[in-house]
Design a protein around this motif. Structure first.
Motif, mmCIF file in Angstrom:
data_model
loop_
_atom_site.group_PDB
_atom_site.id
_atom_site.type_symbol
_atom_site.label_atom_id
_atom_site.label_comp_id
_atom_site.label_asym_id
_atom_site.label_seq_id
_atom_site.Cartn_x
_atom_site.Cartn_y
_atom_site.Cartn_z
ATOM 1 N N ALA A 29 0.722 -1.172 -0.181
ATOM 2 C CA ALA A 29 0.025 -0.120 0.190
ATOM 3 C C ALA A 29 1.096 1.268 0.070
ATOM 4 O O ALA A 29 0.541 2.260 -0.698
ATOM 5 C CB ALA A 29 -0.884 -0.051 1.343
ATOM 6 N N PHE A 30 1.958 1.306 0.467
ATOM 7 C CA PHE A 30 2.959 2.295 0.825
ATOM 8 C C PHE A 30 3.550 2.673 -0.644
ATOM 9 O O PHE A 30 3.589 3.649 -1.180
ATOM 10 C CB PHE A 30 3.851 2.028 1.677
ATOM 11 N N ILE A 31 3.721 1.577 -1.262
ATOM 12 C CA ILE A 31 4.336 1.628 -2.512
ATOM 13 C C ILE A 31 3.335 2.189 -3.535
ATOM 14 O O ILE A 31 3.557 3.024 -4.377
ATOM 15 C CB ILE A 31 4.848 0.258 -2.928
ATOM 16 N N GLY A 32 2.194 1.639 -3.487
ATOM 17 C CA GLY A 32 1.014 2.067 -4.193
ATOM 18 C C GLY A 32 0.668 3.714 -3.899
ATOM 19 O O GLY A 32 0.295 4.308 -4.778
ATOM 20 N N TYR A 33 0.755 3.983 -2.888
ATOM 21 C CA TYR A 33 0.550 5.355 -2.352
ATOM 22 C C TYR A 33 1.716 6.363 -3.162
ATOM 23 O O TYR A 33 1.188 7.399 -3.633
ATOM 24 C CB TYR A 33 0.699 5.691 -0.935
ATOM 25 N N ARG A 34 2.929 6.009 -2.920
ATOM 26 C CA ARG A 34 4.022 6.820 -3.435
ATOM 27 C C ARG A 34 4.188 6.882 -4.982
ATOM 28 O O ARG A 34 4.133 8.032 -5.681
ATOM 29 C CB ARG A 34 5.274 6.206 -3.192
ATOM 30 N N LEU A 35 3.307 5.820 -5.652
ATOM 31 C CA LEU A 35 3.688 5.755 -7.149
ATOM 32 C C LEU A 35 2.306 6.114 -7.950
ATOM 33 O O LEU A 35 2.342 6.819 -8.939
ATOM 34 C CB LEU A 35 3.861 4.291 -7.524
#
Length: 327
Positions: free
Chosen positions: A304-310
């Motif tokens: 989710a953190f990766i999805g948030y940043r990207l």
């Protein structure tokens, strides 16, 4: 050097949003295929995070419109701003879900009309089964954005009698409605709307608690007692809990969860459950169900953190390019 102080009300709500998303994630991952009834029972009330989300939306969307001095002439901008905020992460998750279905469960591929209807949040209207169990709430949210954009002038009106009458009409529709659309859940949004009116516009305390009690009774009758309790607890939290600083050690991880809550909500069903299934094959540790769930939750948070940043963060920045405040 002075820095802008964070909105303490928004800090509190971000924390609540993060807890709600984590609860839904835990609910779905403890219900993964192959886990025992005892493990399922640990997360059985996590679904109530959805009810909390609806109360938060009922409060925070009118609040943001009030702060921006929203007028009906801004309806198009308001919808565009909200869609730019939520649609890119949703679309990415929709595409990922369809890809996973194609790779793993190819015979159960949704039809092209179903997939297209999902892109435009019309799957409920055309009675298509939701491609993912988490998507249905976004359809409800979009319907709420349209509704609140059209009716905010009533909520924002100085007349208490007009507001109370409006709430009575909504609760009557809620009572009579048996469909899975916005008005089948409007009672939870109404809780947030009543709280907004109480905190930022004229609404006597007696009227406030009378409306809250009425709404809670109807939610308990129409949806369930647990859902009603969750809604009331969300109202009490928003009304009374104020986080005054984001510097405390215990606040930061909760705010982090709040920041990624939307991405966590979208991602955990497919990717989190996939991780739980994979971890089962790890020697020794894979036999411990709670370990599998924990790794699934942590993996969901990381993804989710990766999805948030990207994806989500750029979408937020893009939505900010549409000004809502009037001059």
């Amino acid at each position: 050097m002075s820095t802008k102080q964070p909105d303490t009300k928004l800090l509190s709500i971000d924390i609540l949003r993060g807890i709600a998303a984590l609860a839904v994630c835990f609910f779905h991952l403890t219900g993964s295929t192959g886990l025992s009834k005892n493990t399922v029972a640990l997360g059985k009330y996590g679904f109530l995070g959805v009810e909390v989300f609806f109360v938060i939306s009922g409060f925070i969307i009118p609040y943001s419109m009030y702060k921006a001095k929203y007028q009906f002439s801004l309806f198009g901008r308001f919808l565009a701003k909200r869609l730019l905020r939520i649609h890119p992460p949703y679309l990415a998750t929709l595409l990922m879900t369809i890809l996973l279905i194609y790779l793993v469960r190819r015979p159960y591929m949704p039809s092209w009309p179903s997939m297209i209807s999902h892109v435009f949040y019309l799957d409920q209207l055309f009675h298509y089964e939701s491609i993912s169990p988490v998507f249905w709430t976004l359809v409800i949210e979009i319907q709420f954005y349209i509704f609140i954009g059209l009716c905010f002038f009533i909520i924002n009106n100085k007349s208490t009698a007009l507001f109370v009458g409006f709430i009575q009409i909504l609760l009557l529709i809620f009572y009579l409605n048996n469909w899975g659309n916005l008005f089948g859940w409007i009672g939870l949004f109404v809780l947030g709307m009543i709280l907004f009116r109480f905190k930022y516009l004229q609404l006597p305390k007696f009227v406030f608690w009378t409306l809250i009690f009425q709404c809670a009774l109807l939610i308990g009758y129409k949806i369930g007692i647990a859902e009603s309790i969750a809604g009331i607890l969300a109202v009490l939290y928003i009304n009374y809990i104020s986080i005054r600083s984001n510097d405390k050690a215990w606040v930061k991880p909760l705010l982090f969860l709040g920041t990624i809550s939307y991405s966590l909500y979208l991602i955990h069903w497919e990717l989190g459950r996939t991780v739980v299934a994979i971890v089962r094959h790890i020697p020794v540790l894979g036999g411990f169900e709670l370990f599998r769930v924990l790794i699934g939750v942590l993996s969901s948070i990381l993804l989710a953190f990766i999805g948030y940043r990207l994806i989500e963060k750029p979408a937020i920045q893009l939505s900010k390019t549409i000004p809502l405040k009037t001059k």
